[in-house]
Design a protein around this motif. Sequence first.
Motif, mmCIF file in Angstrom:
data_model
loop_
_atom_site.group_PDB
_atom_site.id
_atom_site.type_symbol
_atom_site.label_atom_id
_atom_site.label_comp_id
_atom_site.label_asym_id
_atom_site.label_seq_id
_atom_site.Cartn_x
_atom_site.Cartn_y
_atom_site.Cartn_z
ATOM 1 N N ARG A 177 0.850 -1.201 0.000
ATOM 2 C CA ARG A 177 0.000 0.000 0.000
ATOM 3 C C ARG A 177 0.879 1.242 0.000
ATOM 4 N NH1 ARG A 177 -3.385 -3.637 2.498
ATOM 5 N NH2 ARG A 177 -5.171 -4.039 1.134
ATOM 6 N N HIS A 265 -6.641 -9.007 -4.377
ATOM 7 C CA HIS A 265 -5.537 -8.100 -4.028
ATOM 8 C C HIS A 265 -4.450 -8.120 -5.105
ATOM 9 C CE1 HIS A 265 -6.826 -6.959 0.049
ATOM 10 N NE2 HIS A 265 -7.263 -8.201 0.189
ATOM 11 N N ASP A 328 -6.851 -13.818 1.073
ATOM 12 C CA ASP A 328 -7.886 -13.092 1.819
ATOM 13 C C ASP A 328 -8.776 -12.273 0.895
ATOM 14 O OD1 ASP A 328 -5.485 -11.601 1.358
ATOM 15 O OD2 ASP A 328 -6.384 -9.949 2.481
ATOM 16 N N GLU A 329 -9.971 -12.012 1.361
ATOM 17 C CA GLU A 329 -10.904 -11.036 0.767
ATOM 18 C C GLU A 329 -10.999 -11.132 -0.757
ATOM 19 O OE1 GLU A 329 -10.436 -7.348 3.874
ATOM 20 O OE2 GLU A 329 -8.831 -7.610 2.427
ATOM 21 N N TRP A 359 -3.997 -16.669 4.587
ATOM 22 C CA TRP A 359 -4.978 -16.055 5.492
ATOM 23 C C TRP A 359 -6.134 -17.033 5.712
ATOM 24 C CZ3 TRP A 359 -2.964 -12.194 7.976
ATOM 25 C CH2 TRP A 359 -2.024 -11.375 7.361
ATOM 26 N N TRP A 376 -7.104 -14.174 11.132
ATOM 27 C CA TRP A 376 -7.158 -12.704 11.283
ATOM 28 C C TRP A 376 -8.575 -12.228 11.549
ATOM 29 C CZ3 TRP A 376 -9.480 -9.195 7.702
ATOM 30 C CH2 TRP A 376 -9.967 -9.785 6.519
ATOM 31 N N TYR A 401 -3.758 -6.303 15.340
ATOM 32 C CA TYR A 401 -3.504 -5.480 14.154
ATOM 33 C C TYR A 401 -2.947 -4.126 14.592
ATOM 34 C CZ TYR A 401 -5.228 -8.203 10.206
ATOM 35 O OH TYR A 401 -5.358 -9.128 9.208
ATOM 36 N N ASP A 403 -2.218 -1.760 12.717
ATOM 37 C CA ASP A 403 -2.716 -0.614 11.937
ATOM 38 C C ASP A 403 -4.036 -0.108 12.537
ATOM 39 O OD1 ASP A 403 -4.021 -3.004 10.983
ATOM 40 O OD2 ASP A 403 -4.806 -1.827 9.313
ATOM 41 N N TRP A 416 -11.650 -0.519 11.738
ATOM 42 C CA TRP A 416 -12.730 -1.455 11.388
ATOM 43 C C TRP A 416 -12.812 -2.633 12.361
ATOM 44 C CZ3 TRP A 416 -11.440 -6.455 10.532
ATOM 45 C CH2 TRP A 416 -10.125 -6.728 10.119
ATOM 46 N N TRP A 450 -0.665 -3.097 8.424
ATOM 47 C CA TRP A 450 -1.146 -2.731 7.091
ATOM 48 C C TRP A 450 -0.880 -1.251 6.899
ATOM 49 C CZ3 TRP A 450 -2.229 -6.803 4.202
ATOM 50 C CH2 TRP A 450 -2.548 -7.995 4.857
ATOM 51 N N GLU A 452 -2.194 1.252 4.641
ATOM 52 C CA GLU A 452 -3.030 2.209 3.913
ATOM 53 C C GLU A 452 -2.772 3.639 4.383
ATOM 54 O OE1 GLU A 452 -4.137 -0.670 5.099
ATOM 55 O OE2 GLU A 452 -5.803 -1.481 3.914
HETATM 56 C C1 TNX Z 1 -7.861 -6.504 5.944
HETATM 57 S S1 TNX Z 1 -6.110 -8.609 7.029
HETATM 58 C C2 TNX Z 1 -6.959 -6.958 5.004
HETATM 59 C C3 TNX Z 1 -6.000 -6.025 4.399
HETATM 60 C C4 TNX Z 1 -6.205 -4.626 4.880
HETATM 61 C C5 TNX Z 1 -6.472 -4.641 6.367
HETATM 62 C C6 TNX Z 1 -6.587 -3.299 6.973
HETATM 63 C C7 TNX Z 1 -6.250 -9.104 5.628
HETATM 64 C C8 TNX Z 1 -5.841 -10.466 5.412
HETATM 65 N N1 TNX Z 1 -6.777 -8.281 4.720
HETATM 66 O O1 TNX Z 1 -6.089 -6.083 3.012
HETATM 67 O O2 TNX Z 1 -5.060 -3.896 4.617
HETATM 68 O O3 TNX Z 1 -7.677 -5.332 6.584
HETATM 69 O O4 TNX Z 1 -6.650 -3.362 8.366
#
Ligand code: TNX
Length: 519
Positions: A177, A265, A328-329, A359, A376, A401, A403, A416, A450, A452
């Motif tokens: 980031r 990502h 992740d995500e 993750w 996480w 975390y 961050d 968050w 993280w 950002e």
């Molecule tokens: C979630 S933790 C994410 C990251 C973000 C983070 C910000 C994770 C495996 N994925 O992509 O940077 O939250 O807190």
Amino acid sequence: MSKSILLVSFMVVQLIASAQPLLLSKQSIIPKPVSVVDAKGSFNLTEKSIIYYEGESPEIQQVGNYLASKLNPSTRFGIVVRSNSVAQTPGNIYLSLKPGDAQLGDEGYQLVISKETVILTANKPSGLFNGVQTLRQLFPANIESAVPQEGSWEIPAGTVRDFPEYAFRGVMLDVARHFFQVSDVKRTIDLMAAYKMNVMHLHLSDDQGWRIEIKKWPKLTAIGGITQVDGEKGGFYTQDQYVEIVKYAAERQVMIIPEIDMPGHTNAALASYPELNCNDRAPELYTGTKVGFSTLCTSKEITYQFIKDVFSELAAITPGPYLHIGGDESHATKIEDYLPFEVKVQEIVASTGKQVIGWDEIALSTMKPNTVVQFWAKAENAQKGVKQGAKVIMSPAAKAYVDMQYHAKTKLGLHWAGYVEVDTGYNWDPATLVPGIGRENILGIEAPLWSETITNMDEIEYMVFPRLPGYAEIGWSTPASRNWNEYKVRLGNHADRFKAMQIDYYPSKLVPWLGSSKK
Ligand code: TNX
């Protein structure tokens, strides 16, 4: 009371304080050691002191050199490091490997301090290195200064026997980031190693940037590396620079784990190579902070060739056993594509001879026997991993975390997962946090940063300190020996060390910082 009476009584108090013998058991060592036994007297480091190491092992010599490099700038003693086979003589520090002390394990150490000598023994060089971190903390705080200091360099006598609860004690740095220079990564490694943390996980790719040179796919960095969040200039590590980081870390007993996040990502990679997209069209580079919109095309052969090339090159320059595959995500990947994708990627990584970390979402898929799950967010994912036999790295966002903001007014960070004040970060036990995940399932803990909102070293320090010593203690010390009210005093006593190390830390009001009442 007149001013002079006040002054005299103040001096009396000072005198009484200075007459108290220094006690080893009263030192604010973080992480808290397994056992500390006091002895009479103290050891005095002088300009005549020598660091002797037993045998010819370059690894022990390296630990000796490291210790000398920590003692010399502030003391100006010019302490030298020598190999030794002769009898011990007073005034010196001795480092030796004495295999066979089963209780100490790979990373434990024994430190015996007397009026005459300091004798540090361990089964492995990593144990000696950890003992050196304890030794540093026993000297007055200004030992950590990079410039000459006045002082007497005395440490209390006694014996420390110490070994870690968990083998894996990590920090993650998101260099995708916002990009961080090699020097920033090195400083972060130095700071974590001072608290006996031993894993640096580098998040090397994300939507906003690709940060590691891949020789077979040069556009990843030529295009995907040029920018970062907010459209500022990005950057990347050449493989030579990465090797330099790996070496620097190894000299501090820190293992590097590289992460290439996929199939989500991945906008930076998708923008660099149109063929990685299902529609063959490269998207624009991305400089925002949203997540979950990108995906590699899981149905194309070329995607798996790409993954194989990337992980093969990374495996060749990563001596540690792990490659991190993210996972992740991946909200833009259909679940029916995601599940077989994760199986294939695990196979590709296995073919490089490395072990997978992912993750917690990857536990939705079928896991290879030695795949490691990094918890996480979703307990049920991590539990699924454990049911498949996986070991877990604990990085619960609401606790670990770094961050996350400390409180609502913290200028940096996100919230968050909630606010993570210093006590929140400290007050949890990895082995009891998630039902069904116990001590035997857990490899260790990791605190991810993280980036950002994090743009430079000062900001890294502010978010990481003073939470990091707490994570170090969670990873190292037994749950039964940990207690916030006792810990916060020890942490407060590290204020002078933070200052001497020029760490820009968050001065939490929950911590009784040494000297803060006098301000
Ligand atoms: C979630 S933790 C994410 C990251 C973000 C983070 C910000 C994770 C495996 N994925 O992509 O940077 O939250 O807190």
